[in-house]
Enzyme design. Structure first.
Site, PDB file in Angstrom:
ATOM      1  N   GLY A 125      76.196  58.022 154.476  1.00  0.00           N
ATOM      2  CA  GLY A 125      75.104  57.655 155.381  1.00  0.00           C
ATOM      3  C   GLY A 125      75.297  58.292 156.746  1.00  0.00           C
TER       4      GLY A 125
ATOM      5  N   ASP B 179      63.464  55.752 157.974  1.00  0.00           N
ATOM      6  CA  ASP B 179      63.368  55.472 156.536  1.00  0.00           C
ATOM      7  C   ASP B 179      64.354  56.391 155.833  1.00  0.00           C
ATOM      8  OD1 ASP B 179      62.673  55.082 153.898  1.00  0.00           O
ATOM      9  OD2 ASP B 179      60.650  55.891 154.062  1.00  0.00           O
TER      10      ASP B 179
ATOM     11  N   ALA C  10      66.782  60.929 151.713  1.00  0.00           N
ATOM     12  CA  ALA C  10      67.810  61.645 152.489  1.00  0.00           C
ATOM     13  C   ALA C  10      68.855  62.279 151.563  1.00  0.00           C
ATOM     14  CB  ALA C  10      68.479  60.701 153.478  1.00  0.00           C
ATOM     15  N   GLY C  11      69.299  61.506 150.569  1.00  0.00           N
ATOM     16  CA  GLY C  11      70.277  62.030 149.609  1.00  0.00           C
ATOM     17  C   GLY C  11      69.713  63.179 148.788  1.00  0.00           C
TER      18      GLY C  11
ATOM     19  N   THR D 194      64.774  56.836 152.697  1.00  0.00           N
ATOM     20  CA  THR D 194      64.297  57.321 151.382  1.00  0.00           C
ATOM     21  C   THR D 194      64.305  58.848 151.350  1.00  0.00           C
ATOM     22  OG1 THR D 194      62.804  55.437 151.363  1.00  0.00           O
ATOM     23  CG2 THR D 194      62.482  57.067 149.653  1.00  0.00           C
TER      24      THR D 194
ATOM     25  N   ASP E  11      55.946  55.634 145.316  1.00  0.00           N
ATOM     26  CA  ASP E  11      56.491  54.519 146.097  1.00  0.00           C
ATOM     27  C   ASP E  11      55.368  53.965 146.958  1.00  0.00           C
ATOM     28  OD1 ASP E  11      59.118  54.890 145.201  1.00  0.00           O
ATOM     29  OD2 ASP E  11      59.635  56.247 146.835  1.00  0.00           O
TER      30      ASP E  11
END
Length: 331
Positions: free
Chosen positions: A240, A264, A268-269, A266, A24
């Site tokens: 979230g 950010d 987290a999941g 990005t 990324d």
């Protein structure tokens, strides 16, 4: 059994993650468009790889199965997996195709948009014959997403790996990780994501993915349960900053999120999934014990929360001491 897979000295059953790993490019400034960004930092990512590293950081045993370009970025990514204690026995390199890249727009609230460079990238070219079947058969948990279903030959490799893992007795874990720009159409995305739905025993979807897959704009128990299937042991809907909803055959409920300042989101999941899988790999009976499951989901939510407080996915994935400190502070 798993010791000879080069997975280091971590305890417990092996969690094998299948799919894409990429780079990324994250703007140095939040809240601007790609065109306006003054510069970019390269951040290794790709959901299945993030999960593998999340598991390893938390003391679990993990391996990654996928294909990288035989280029500087590909070897850099393989090195990052190794540095983080993830077995690279399942990695292949493609001489003809590049490692995938994604340019990420960070909005002011930490949410993001993606622009991908994959035409075709190495991860899309993994063939069934290139799979390390011995490694896959040694998995206690086999985890995957849906990006690997978009094109052949990777799709066939994905289906074969899933079948081999299942036959060997692994728990199948699925996080569709919807990335609409990568699919030819929304209809195709929905159809392919659902084509393997009834195989997975643990499924995690975000609230946005739930809306997309059900075509219903309500995030409630009814819409979640419309995705239930008889082989499923645990369905998770992440919300979230509102935590997550959980559903099993016998009970369902909600676990609250931890209040943090998100920089950010990005990874987290992936951090959430890695924590969950690390906690259930050696004792799946927790999926039938609501009290214990809630504790594990609280732990997983904490992992996800910590990950949002730093830029990039992999640098932000927590270690056990970080997690303990965070949980003590929020007791």
């Amino acid at each position: 059994m798993a010791a000879n897979n080069g997975v280091g000295n971590h305890a417990g059953g092996l969690i094998v993650s299948f799919g894409e790993m990429l780079i990324d490019f994250v703007p140095t400034v939040s809240g601007v468009s790609l065109a306006e960004a003054p510069g970019f930092l390269k951040a290794p990512g790709g959901a299945p790889a993030n999960v593998a590293i999340a598991v390893s950081r938390l003391g679990g045993k993990s391996a990654f199965v996928g294909k990288l370009g035989d280029d500087e970025f590909g070897h850099m990514l393989a090195g990052i997996l190794k540095e983080n204690g993830v077995s690279g026995k399942g990695i292949n390199f493609d001489k003809g195709a590049r490692t995938a890249l994604a340019f990420v727009t960070l909005k002011a609230d930490g949410d993001r948009e993606f622009m991908f460079y994959r035409n075709p990238s190495a991860d899309m070219l993994l063939t069934p014959d290139e799979l390390n079947l011995e490694l896959i058969r040694s998995a206690k948990v086999f985890h995957y997403g849906s990006i690997s279903l978009i094109v052949e030959p990777c799709r066939s490799a994905h289906l074969k790996a899933m079948e081999v893992a299942k036959e060997a007795g692994a728990l199948l874990s699925y996080d569709p990780n919807l990335r609409l720009p990568l699919w030819p159409s929304a209809e195709e995305a929905r159809e392919q994501i659902m084509s393997i739905w009834d195989k997975a025993e643990v499924i995690k979807v975000s609230d946005n993915e739930l809306e997309f897959l059900t075509g219903c704009d309500k995030i409630d128990d009814e819409s979640a349960m419309s995705l239930w299937h008889p082989n499923l042991k645990l369905l998770l809907v992440t919300l979230g900053d509102k935590g997550c909803n959980y559903y099993t055959k016998h009970f369902h409920g909600t676990v609250a999120a931890f209040p943090v300042k998100a920089v950010d989101t990005t990874g987290a999941g992936d951090s959430f999934v890695g924590a969950l899988l690390t906690k259930i790999v050696d004792d799946q009976s927790v999926l039938e014990d609501e009290g214990r499951l809630k504790e594990i989901l609280r732990y997983s939510c904490a992992c996800g929360a910590i990950t949002t407080t730093k830029k990039g996915a992999i640098p932000a994935l927590p270690t056990v001491p970080e997690l303990d400190a965070f949980l003590n502070a929020h007791h």
